[in-house]
Motif scaffolding. Structure first.
Motif, short mmCIF file in Angstrom:
data_model
loop_
_atom_site.label_atom_id
_atom_site.label_comp_id
_atom_site.label_asym_id
_atom_site.label_seq_id
_atom_site.Cartn_x
_atom_site.Cartn_y
_atom_site.Cartn_z
N THR A 184 0.86 -1.18 0.00
CA THR A 184 0.00 0.00 0.00
C THR A 184 0.89 1.22 0.00
O THR A 184 2.05 1.17 0.44
N GLU A 185 0.34 2.32 -0.45
CA GLU A 185 1.13 3.55 -0.50
C GLU A 185 1.40 4.10 0.89
O GLU A 185 2.27 4.91 1.11
N GLY A 186 0.61 3.66 1.87
CA GLY A 186 0.73 4.20 3.22
C GLY A 186 1.89 3.65 4.01
O GLY A 186 2.08 4.01 5.16
N GLY A 187 2.65 2.73 3.44
CA GLY A 187 3.82 2.26 4.18
C GLY A 187 4.04 0.76 4.08
O GLY A 187 5.15 0.29 4.35
N MET A 188 3.02 0.00 3.69
CA MET A 188 3.21 -1.44 3.60
C MET A 188 3.97 -1.78 2.32
O MET A 188 3.67 -1.27 1.25
N ASN A 189 4.99 -2.64 2.48
CA ASN A 189 5.79 -3.04 1.33
C ASN A 189 5.01 -3.99 0.44
O ASN A 189 4.10 -4.67 0.89
N ASN A 190 5.44 -4.11 -0.82
CA ASN A 190 4.96 -5.18 -1.69
C ASN A 190 5.76 -6.44 -1.40
O ASN A 190 6.94 -6.36 -1.03
N PHE A 191 5.12 -7.61 -1.52
CA PHE A 191 5.81 -8.87 -1.22
C PHE A 191 5.87 -9.80 -2.43
O PHE A 191 6.29 -10.94 -2.31
N ASP A 192 5.44 -9.31 -3.62
CA ASP A 192 5.45 -10.18 -4.80
C ASP A 192 6.86 -10.50 -5.27
O ASP A 192 7.06 -11.42 -6.06
#
Lengths: 542, 542
Positions: free
Chosen positions: B86-94
């Motif tokens: 998410t743009e709010g701080g959560m990283n991508n995990f793909d």
């Protein structure tokens, strides 16, 4: 008379013998109850069992009652134990509960314990009630009685506190409080700026966590001035030396709550869950006792299952200093030495008296005593050989242990056993007064009515029992808890009406402290338990 | 470039937009996993999610992920969020997890969280290992290197710490540590009786609670001298000023453990579960940060979810004094002012910097900053107008906030914002040195590679950004965390190999601190993260 002496460790054995060792198959069908019976059994468990065995049944002073252990005992054996009690300290309940109630309770403890709920500060605040607005508090007493010789008396099974006039022996009020009030504490005001009203306000804590504030200057109908609730299960309460705060300790949730002493509004809650002295996590780490320290701006909070005394500094509750003093598990009830510096508290199932130095905020000593020490309000006096001493009764054996408690004046005697006095039976309370040559001990925990109904008095000089007083001979009654009046000329002893606990058929018997002769019987009380003489408690005249 | 500025409160909205608002029926069949997949998903959850969302999924810096909320989102939407972030701080995990792993993780968080186990002091002690006996510790360095300019470097995804020679830029050892070491702390020895070996011993804490002791005087093959484990999930560690104790803080169980600094044997465990500043009970009250106070014999323990700093006095651990300083929830990472008296720590999701006075052991101030402050090791310097100042980057916005931190010399500027510097993207780390005219900030949290791979440098005098340094241009890499060498002439910046996190394809890029020009690239490191220069850390040269 055969002496009784069982520690907790042999309770299992004692139970086995008492019930003939009945055993049932563990593979039997899982015990169940209807929702209605479950709720009733849960209430009975809370009222009668949780105190010793814990809300989550992990055990404490009493044994672990989790399903794994209970299923092994089985329905019949559990019913017998609940009905008849055990010699090791568990009461019989066949006089308090019906056969069906006992059967359901036996089933209940074989089932998974219900998860007890948490309680937030907001939830507590919703219970805060004002019966008399502080602005309407009288500026002088609204009666002409000698209120400093009032006795505040717990009427346990009525959920009330009686106010008894110590001069006239009249019961002047029965005040609604929480269920089975355990302790009542009065304002001490160590700072002498409000010295006139020292001892005017009293605070009660119910087993149900209900806190009530009593104003002894009011007319009887208005003495209850404020109320709140700080836990589902609680035991003790104290008032800060500056009169600003009241603190109460929860069994469940395991925490303490600091309240505004004027309004009872809860201000701060601190969890006591944590690690015991062995380093094992304890979720039900109950606050058994709370006292205000006479010489410091602190509270002593006894966290039973952690074996820690927490000395809580109330000078700044937003930056709360707590000294966590490691001692021994199963801290229960305690009292200060006459100097007010040392706090002496029983670690009951550890068979120790723990001593904390409230000045250094450190452990001072641990004294090995006998099985399950329980001093109740405690007793301090002067011994000819040992100097200042303290003493305790024991729940597990008929013995008063006496130790030196003056490390400055008598360093060689301090925190060592000075002598022991054998009594006829295990007891819960010891008491004396600085003007008295005697020490009184009850024998509440002995199963024989004759002994349970008698208190024993020994001489401070000879260490010999000088009199055994049969306080009552009525079936189903028991004698317990002594309190002196303001000038030490009288000793008041409670008579519990155990078999008739819902009615005001209990009494207080008043003895002449010198002649040891009966002077008066105050009738019309329901299971009178702890009694708190205003003058003695405020001035620590023990 | 559009600026990113989301607080946690709008994360829900941001997620909704990013995934197109897909919703599923709540009444669908209950999600399940095979035992094997459940175990794998549990491990992935612990490694990648628990840090922000909590082991019990109650939420903290990240959102609450309990089944009630997750079932409403449903499988598809959760998979998208986990894949893309998410743009709010959560990283991508793909880039870290396969499609199947992401699908299983999405299912896992819709199921009841497994109850995490407790850990007793005895269990911890079973993990204590001695690799080199203290009697065999060398009395002088066994090599001729300038060990005071060593850098201890966390190789996060390798579960190792690299020792890099700051003079020669050689990697001289990769030492096995716990998983994803978060922090490494060295001996400070405030008492100057062992001044020769100050900074010799370093202690690592893994995400898995594993503690390792490193001796920089040893030959590389023997640098790892002792080990233990104090939690299942942990973040920070510190060494007492007298060199006697090591303290580490657990995320789960939520507690801190005091260990013998010589042997690492756990001595004392204290639970941090309790009530937050609102009075709500928090079972997962995690220790986010631990520091030793330069001027007092205490540790600062940040209890994240309680919003409390616990100042723990280590002079007598059997009578443990703790001052519980109320501040604001989500305490995370902090640093001392140059005098060592004031501790400045981010309460990240409260958007505040909290300041504690370690001398009075009380809250000094709270400074409102911007979205999700995160100073990492922090930075202090002198401003022409405000005098001594401290600064922080923010995870939620591209902004460095700078405040006065000298209440004695500059009382009118103290704990007020002095100025702000806008950067291109949100970052995690800020750093400077007393000899440098510049302050460095990374931009790790910006989703655009160009920005994420660049650090920005601003001038202490003009407050203007003087250079944007593209540290790497390789796909899947990111630039983060700056550290100066011993004399302040070099700045070391880490390059994370995110897409190739299992291999040593990360590097450290060394810049000239004056010219800001690249000097050297140290290759062969796996996800190098925090770097700790011995001399600077021991002497607090920030």
């Amino acid at each position: 008379m055969k002496k009784i002496k069982y520690g907790l460790s042999v309770l299992g054995l004692a139970v086995g013998m008492a019930t003939g060792g009945v055993s049932m198959s563990v593979t039997a069908a899982k015990p169940t109850l209807s929702e209605e019976d479950f709720k009733k059994a849960e209430l009975h468990y809370f009222q009668r069992c949780a105190g010793c065995h814990g809300v989550t049944r992990k055990g404490a002073t009493g044994k672990n009652l989790e399903p794994e252990n209970m299923l092994k005992k089985g329905q019949k054996r559990l019913e017998k134990i609940i009905s008849l009690g055990t010699e090791g300290g568990m009461n019989n309940f066949d006089d308090l509960l019906s056969k069906k109630e006992i059967a359901n309770l036996a089933t209940f403890i074989q089932m998974e314990p219900p998860v007890p709920p948490e309680m937030t500060l907001s939830q507590m605040r919703e219970h805060t009630k004002e019966y008399v607005a502080p602005k309407d508090y009288p500026t002088k007493p609204k009666h002409n009685r000698n209120w400093q010789n009032f006795f505040v008396v717990i009427e346990r099974d009525a959920g009330k506190a009686a106010i008894v006039d110590g001069d006239t022996k009249e019961i002047i009020a029965h005040i609604n409080t929480g269920y089975a009030v355990h302790v009542i504490k009065g304002t001490e005001h160590h700072k002498k700026d409000h010295v006139d009203d020292v001892g005017r306000f009293w605070y009660t804590i119910g087993r149900d966590g209900k806190v009530n504030k009593i104003d002894l200057w009011q007319t009887p109908d208005k003495m209850l001035v404020a109320e709140t609730k700080m836990a589902y299960d609680a035991r003790d309460i104290a008032v800060s030396g500056d009169g600003k705060y009241v603190i109460a300790g929860g069994y469940w949730p395991s925490h303490f709550v600091i309240m505004d002493a004027v309004t009872l509004n809860p201000l701060k809650v601190v969890s006591t869950r944590g690690y015991n002295t062995k380093g094992d996590y304890v979720n039900e780490a109950r606050v058994a006792a709370i006292y205000t320290t006479p010489n410091e701006s602190t509270f002593m909070v006894a966290v039973k299952e952690l074996g820690q005394m927490w000395q809580v500094d109330y000078t700044d509750i937003d930056n709360l200093r707590i000294d966590h003093i490691d001692s021994s598990e199963f801290l229960h009830d305690g009292f200060f030495d006459p100097s007010g510096r040392y706090f002496q508290i029983a670690a009951n199932a550890s068979n120790k008296m723990v001593v904390v130095d409230t000045k250094t905020r450190k452990l001072e000593s641990m004294i090995d005593v006998d099985s399950l020490p329980h001093p109740g309000p405690g007793a301090n006096w002067i011994d000819e050989e040992c100097g200042p001493v303290g003493g305790t009764t024991h729940l597990g054996t008929g013995l008063v242990s006496v130790w030196g408690n003056d490390p400055i004046g008598h360093p060689d005697k301090a925190w060592k056993l000075c002598y022991e006095v054998e009594t006829d039976g295990p007891g819960a309370f010891i008491r004396t007064h600085e003007t008295s040559q005697y020490v009184w001990a009850d024998q509440l925990k002995h199963p024989e009515p004759e002994i349970q109904q008698s208190v024993q008095v020994f001489d401070k000089k000879t260490h010999e029992i000088v009199k055994t007083i049969r306080v009552t001979e009525e079936p189903g009654k028991a004698a317990l808890h002594m309190e002196f009046n303001d000038d030490g000329s009288e000793v008041w002893v409670s008579v519990w009406n155990r078999k008739d606990a819902k009615n005001p058929s209990g009494e207080i018997v008043v003895y002449d402290a010198k002649t040891l002769k009966e002077k008066h019987r105050i009738k019309g009380l329901t299971t009178p338990t702890g009694k708190f003489n205003v003058y003695n408690r405020i001035h620590h005249k023990t």
